[in-house]
Design an enzyme around this catalytic site. Structure first.
Site, short mmCIF file in Angstrom:
data_model
loop_
_atom_site.label_atom_id
_atom_site.label_comp_id
_atom_site.label_asym_id
_atom_site.label_seq_id
_atom_site.Cartn_x
_atom_site.Cartn_y
_atom_site.Cartn_z
N CYS A 39 -91.18 29.91 39.95
CA CYS A 39 -91.61 29.41 41.25
C CYS A 39 -90.98 30.22 42.38
O CYS A 39 -90.22 31.14 42.15
CB CYS A 39 -91.25 27.94 41.40
SG CYS A 39 -89.46 27.72 41.35
N CYS A 67 -87.20 30.21 42.45
CA CYS A 67 -86.62 31.12 41.46
C CYS A 67 -86.57 32.53 42.04
O CYS A 67 -85.56 33.23 41.94
CB CYS A 67 -87.46 31.18 40.19
SG CYS A 67 -87.81 29.58 39.49
N ASP A 101 -86.58 30.17 9.18
CA ASP A 101 -85.24 30.62 8.82
C ASP A 101 -84.29 29.64 9.50
O ASP A 101 -84.68 28.94 10.42
CB ASP A 101 -85.07 32.05 9.35
CG ASP A 101 -83.63 32.47 9.37
OD1 ASP A 101 -82.98 32.34 8.33
OD2 ASP A 101 -83.15 32.92 10.43
N ASP A 153 -85.28 35.33 12.66
CA ASP A 153 -84.66 36.22 13.64
C ASP A 153 -83.83 37.33 13.02
O ASP A 153 -83.54 38.30 13.67
CB ASP A 153 -83.75 35.41 14.57
CG ASP A 153 -82.45 35.05 13.91
OD1 ASP A 153 -82.50 34.64 12.74
OD2 ASP A 153 -81.40 35.19 14.55
N ASP A 212 -84.80 38.34 7.45
CA ASP A 212 -86.14 37.75 7.57
C ASP A 212 -87.21 38.80 7.78
O ASP A 212 -88.39 38.50 7.69
CB ASP A 212 -86.20 36.80 8.78
CG ASP A 212 -85.14 35.74 8.74
OD1 ASP A 212 -84.95 35.19 7.66
OD2 ASP A 212 -84.50 35.51 9.77
#
Lengths: 52, 728
Positions: free
Chosen positions: B44, B47, B447, B627, B631
């Site tokens: 916004c 921000c 995971d 992550d 994986d």
């Protein structure tokens, strides 16, 4: 009918102005952050005077 | 800032000479570092101004500009400003940020292409509006000379426009023709060229029908689809690729009492490498000197740090936690475990690229049928009437009417709307077909470490201990950079515990921290070091004087929204599986908390990939969320994959979607949006086919007029776009 002779060039010219304006804004990166620009008008950071 | 900025002039007197200072500062300006940070939570006006004001206040920052569309901030700053400093500042005001590799070249490249498309689109739009204006006059009954004049003016506008704006189609049609394929762009180019040629001929002959308006609006609508498609893909691709790499491409080699930083490619087996605390192992090797603890969570998923001393075997990608280590290289580059993992990924990725999107399948059906239809209408009319002009006119009308205006918009309009929605929820779609694949998912594999959990330990039941002990623990924990110590120190500081004053505070690498308090020795560290029996869970131990050591257990806190996501997926009827390389106890605990019915612990990377492959073999469509390096192969092998922004670079590269924020809650929503998007795409195909079913017979029997073509084209394109916007 003769009015067409004026009106058609005039309409083409005006459209051309719009096109040139569009190309100018494109070149100056006016479309990079549309969402940000829409939000920036709500910010009151530079309400008193323009950003130097 | 209290200190004056260091002067670039050679001597104090030179400062007096403004020109020298001036030149120097100009030189410094040229060396300004361009820093780009990703701001996943910015949304916004507040921000924007918060971030810009905070960053501009950092000494050395010249300017900061937020781009809300891309959720990025670009900072121009002096070289002494590091991205780390800025990220810390932003964290302080509540905006998590990640560094992006400015990779300026690639950014300007995609930038240039999308601006090029936008320019052609603008020109086509201008031409379309003007020609339509003239065409309306013709349709409403302009006769003879007036009509011819209007046709000529239209030709003057249309022909250069087609030549300029149609180039992307011509170029792509030419490449596919050279490769002896019939892409979507071949009939498009044919329609554009044929329509222009026919209309020019009719204009010269003073004919009734000219299709300039149809040709130009065709070009405009198709370019709009092309632009949307390109834009949504380019934005996502560049952001995902630029998330900074975590890997260390360099290593510190010990050469005859001298340390030298070299690239990993230069290392050979037998070299000695120094690994500092906090750094990642650049190679596979054996520890020859030093003692430390090692975090292998990214490789194996284990959360428990492992002790490493002389003779321990370490693998590339592990993080050295406490003490400096000297490692003898046993494998580097191509032979290292990091690289073997990358090979697994490459194999799995090759298997996946065979996916054909809905649009591809449609184009494969569409191109040949359009050519056959146009050619047979030409042949039939030629045979029936023997009038070449009429036959070519009808063939052109068929081509124009069947032209995939709506088809060209059907997919990009929906994908743009859907990826915009997902982006606002924190999902970045990296791959064009990921959305379609996400819609087909029926099994979700998670995971644990770093995916369902934050990958950061949190002390359990700490406040039960005596306040005096807590003060000692706070003092000891504050002296170490070990993740467990840091977690303790942070938790205690947050609880308002003031650290006790200790003497002789020192860190014993690989073991813990010790100090003296009122003449008694206090220690915080590994169980073995304190003479206690290590348990199965992550824990550190505290001992005061000769008293028995106390266990301080830790748990990895679940990622916010993990429970919501799992519940949402289960209630949507998906099969949810947890596969972790971690020990059984923590995996079982997490599966219990989140309510995951199926789980396995101690799964090795190859087993993860094999499990995903087995599920795929059974006919399941697997979404893999992970992550770590362990994986990666599974991510690449799954039907579609998601990894958090904090994931290892390799994992992010292997996955189709990156989760930018911390929150996992929108995951089930994302699946729902994907299913809705796929339904909209199919509806759009049906809509544009319906228009063809009505309009093509009219064109085939030779009743098509430019007015009808224009009407069919614009209504179908607009309906399709509106349908895409209905996506909720």
């Amino acid at each position: 009918m003769e009015t067409l002779l004026y009106l058609i060039p005039v309409s083409l010219f005006l459209g051309g102005v719009g096109l040139v304006a569009f190309l100018w804004s494109l070149k100056h990166r006016q479309y990079e952050d549309l969402e940000g620009d829409a939000n920036r008008i709500l910010s009151d950071d530079w309400d008193k005077h323009p950003k130097p | 800032m209290s200190l004056a900025a260091p002067s670039l002039s050679a001597c104090p007197a030179c400062v007096a000479a403004p020109s020298a200072e001036d030149i120097a500062s100009r030189a410094a300006e040229q060396k300004d570092a361009g820093i780009v940070l990703s701001l996943p939570t910015a949304h916004c006006a507040v921000c924007i101004s918060d971030v810009e004001r905070t960053l501009s206040a950092v000494p050395g920052v010249r300017s900061a500009r937020v781009n809300l569309t891309l959720k990025r901030v670009s900072v121009a700053a002096e070289p002494r400003v590091t991205p780390g400093m800025l990220i810390e500042r932003l964290d302080g005001i509540g905006y998590p940020a990640h560094e992006l590799d400015p990779g300026l070249l690639s950014v300007t490249e995609t930038d240039k292409r999308s601006r090029d498309l936008l320019m052609r689109l603008g020109v086509a739009g201008f031409a379309m509006m003007n020609i339509m204006l003239l065409s309306i006059a013709v349709w409403s009954g302009a006769e003879a000379t007036t009509r011819d004049m209007f046709h000529w003016i239209s030709a003057l506008i249309a022909l250069p426009t087609i030549a300029f704006s149609g180039q992307p189609f011509f170029a792509s049609a030419w490449t596919s023709l050279k490769a002896r394929r019939l892409g979507m762009d071949v009939p498009i180019s044919l329609a554009l060229i044929l329509a222009s040629a026919i209309s020019l001929f009719e204009t010269i002959e003073g004919g009734h029908h000219a299709y300039f308006d149809a040709a130009v609006s065709l070009c405009f609508f198709l370019l709009a689809g092309r632009y949307l498609d390109y834009r949504s893909r380019a934005v996502a691709r560049s952001a995902a690729e630029e998330l900074a790499a975590l890997e260390v491409p360099r290593a510190v080699r010990i050469e005859e009492d001298e340390e030298k930083t070299v690239t990993i490619a230069e290392l050979a087996v037998g070299d000695l490498v120094r690994v500092r605390p906090g750094a990642r192992m650049p190679v596979d090797g054996v520890v020859t000197e030093g003692a430390s603890e090692i975090d292998r969570s990214l490789l194996t998923g284990e959360t428990l740090p492992v002790y490493a001393g002389q003779g321990s075997v370490v693998s590339a990608g592990e993080v050295n936690l406490t003490g400096p280590l000297t490692v003898r290289v046993t494998a580097a580059g191509k032979d290292s475990s990091l690289h073997r993992m990358a090979d697994l990924v490459a194999v799995a990725e090759n298997a996946r690229t065979k996916y054909t999107s809905l649009a591809d399948r449609m184009a494969r059906l569409y191109s040949p049928s359009v050519h056959i239809l146009a050619f047979s209408s030409f042949a039939v009319w030629m045979y029936l009437t023997g009038d070449l002009r009429l036959a070519v006119n009808i063939a052109a009308a068929v081509l124009i009417i069947t032209c995939p205006c709506a088809l060209g918009l059907a997919v990009p309009a929906v994908v743009t709307a859907a990826s915009g929605k997902l982006f606002r929820k924190g999902f970045l779609i990296k791959d064009g077909t990921a959305l379609e694949r996400l819609a087909e998912v029926d099994t979700v594999v998670f995971d644990k470490t770093g995916t369902l959990t934050m990958g950061e330990p949190e002390p359990l039941g700490l406040m039960r201990h005596a306040p005096a002990d807590l003060e000692l623990i706070a003092a000891l924990a504050g002296a170490s950079a070990h993740p467990l110590s840091r977690a303790l120190a942070m938790k205690l500081a947050a609880e308002g515990v003031r650290p006790a004053r200790l003497q002789d505070l020192r860190e014993v690498p690989g073991s813990g921290v010790e100090g003296t308090w009122n003449g008694a020795k206090v220690r915080l560290g590994r169980a073995e070091w304190l003479g206690a029996a290590p348990g199965a869970r992550t824990a550190t131990w505290f001992a005061r004087g000769a008293a028995a050591p106390v266990e301080l257990p830790f748990a990895d806190s679940p990622r916010p929204g993990a429970d919501v996501a799992v519940r949402g997926l289960l209630s949507a009827g998906k099969r949810v599986i947890l596969l972790s390389g971690d020990a059984e106890a923590p995996v079982a605990a997490l599966a219990g908390t989140l309510g995951i019915p199926e789980w396995s612990a101690g799964v090795r990377p190859e087993d993860k990939a094999a499990r995903v492959a087995a599920l795929t073999g059974e006919g399941h469509r697997v979404l893999m969320v992970g992550d770590g390096l362990n994986d990666t192969a599974a991510l690449a092998g799954a039907h579609v994959s998601i990894s958090p922004a904090t994931a290892l670079d390799a994992a992010r590269t292997a996955s189709d979607i990156v989760l930018l924020g911390q929150d996992l809650a929108p995951l089930s929503d994302a699946l729902r949006i994907a299913v809705a998007a796929r339904r909209r795409i199919k509806e759009n195909f049906a809509l544009s086919l319906a228009y063809n079913v009505v309009a093509v017979p009219v064109a085939l029997i030779g009743l098509a007029t430019p007015l009808l073509a224009a009407l069919a084209m614009s209504t179908s394109s607009i309906t399709v776009s509106l349908n895409a916007l209905r996506l909720k």
